[in-house]
Design a protein around this motif. Sequence first.
Motif, mmCIF file in Angstrom:
data_model
loop_
_atom_site.group_PDB
_atom_site.id
_atom_site.type_symbol
_atom_site.label_atom_id
_atom_site.label_comp_id
_atom_site.label_asym_id
_atom_site.label_seq_id
_atom_site.Cartn_x
_atom_site.Cartn_y
_atom_site.Cartn_z
ATOM 1 N N GLN A 121 0.907 -0.978 0.165
ATOM 2 C CA GLN A 121 0.061 -0.104 -0.017
ATOM 3 C C GLN A 121 1.005 1.227 -0.023
ATOM 4 O O GLN A 121 1.451 1.426 1.105
ATOM 5 C CB GLN A 121 -0.885 -0.065 1.239
ATOM 6 N N LEU A 122 0.952 1.883 -1.047
ATOM 7 C CA LEU A 122 1.697 3.153 -1.236
ATOM 8 C C LEU A 122 0.967 4.268 -1.381
ATOM 9 O O LEU A 122 0.272 4.223 -2.619
ATOM 10 C CB LEU A 122 2.834 2.874 -2.464
ATOM 11 N N GLY A 123 0.756 5.215 -0.601
ATOM 12 C CA GLY A 123 -0.045 6.482 -0.741
ATOM 13 C C GLY A 123 -1.490 5.980 -0.837
ATOM 14 O O GLY A 123 -1.847 5.540 0.147
ATOM 15 N N SER A 124 -2.006 6.207 -1.839
ATOM 16 C CA SER A 124 -3.368 6.054 -1.982
ATOM 17 C C SER A 124 -3.945 4.814 -2.977
ATOM 18 O O SER A 124 -4.817 4.680 -3.410
ATOM 19 C CB SER A 124 -4.184 7.171 -2.425
ATOM 20 N N ALA A 125 -2.891 3.878 -3.082
ATOM 21 C CA ALA A 125 -3.153 2.720 -3.902
ATOM 22 C C ALA A 125 -2.519 1.471 -3.372
ATOM 23 O O ALA A 125 -1.464 1.619 -2.642
ATOM 24 C CB ALA A 125 -2.681 2.969 -5.356
#
Length: 309
Positions: A121-125
């Motif tokens: 999960q990186l940032g918003s994705a």
Amino acid sequence: MMKRLLFVCAFIFAAAATFAVDIGTALDQAAEQFSSTLRTGTTVAIVGITSGTEEMSEYMLNELTLRFVQQRRLTVANRANLDAIKQEMNFQLSGEVSDASMQEIGAMAGAETVIHGSLQQLGSAYILSLQALNVTTATVEDMYRETVTLDELTAPLLGKTTTASGNIVDINADYTTGQRIGLGFQNLVFGLGSYKAGHKGDGIFLTTSHIVGQIMLWGGLLGLGTVETTTTYGDGSVYTEYDDSASLAMIGSGSIILTVATIYGFVRPFFYHKPGSTIGAFGEPDGLRFALVPFGENPVMQVSYRKSF
């Protein structure tokens, strides 16, 4: 000018989110890509895919193995033999693993190429990244990267669940069954539980229902025996009787309203989620935000915008 730029960025992300795929589709695409780029007949060892849980990693490993076998273009190293080698080496994908370790496992399994990756999960994705590493030369032969979404099948494997609106909810951080039942009992007091959980609409509905139901119920009970009908006969005798039809109608209506409010008050909390447990379909609350996402050796700017409905 700034507003226009923000609008364009939001539009771009919205379009990207629309074409984000579920994990199963992403694994299909990865198997197709690697099967096309690697030399036909190459023996590959699928070492593993890191994620937040062993359940998710095992699921992706099994599914990717199945897809390679179905493609019938590459030779897949025996899974049981590979598991035995990893166990012998005390190999775990819970932390950082060097390319040298990957090569060693591949060589012991008789593979020419090892495939490994991660779901992060990186940032918003959620980003699924897979890499094909040559066992002999340690060169990267191919890479696959895709933005993926969780669905009803895969979300529980990460300890999460999906709501009807597509949000992802952390199961462990959400209300327990006991807490939901507790909110149901609190709703018996004019919807107090719904107010406490932050659902004012339900609270207002329950408050109104309880007040109206109580007024009608007690009004009907107090009205019993108060409406008299007197009949005088020819011989001068008088007969008095009570008409309770209106009171009984009020009692019945009040009881129905209170029953519906009670059932609603107990059922609705099972659809509530703690505000902190809802992370959205792409892992972030509403709003526009920027994040640096690694792409190969160089980071790229990711622009995201999310709005719940």
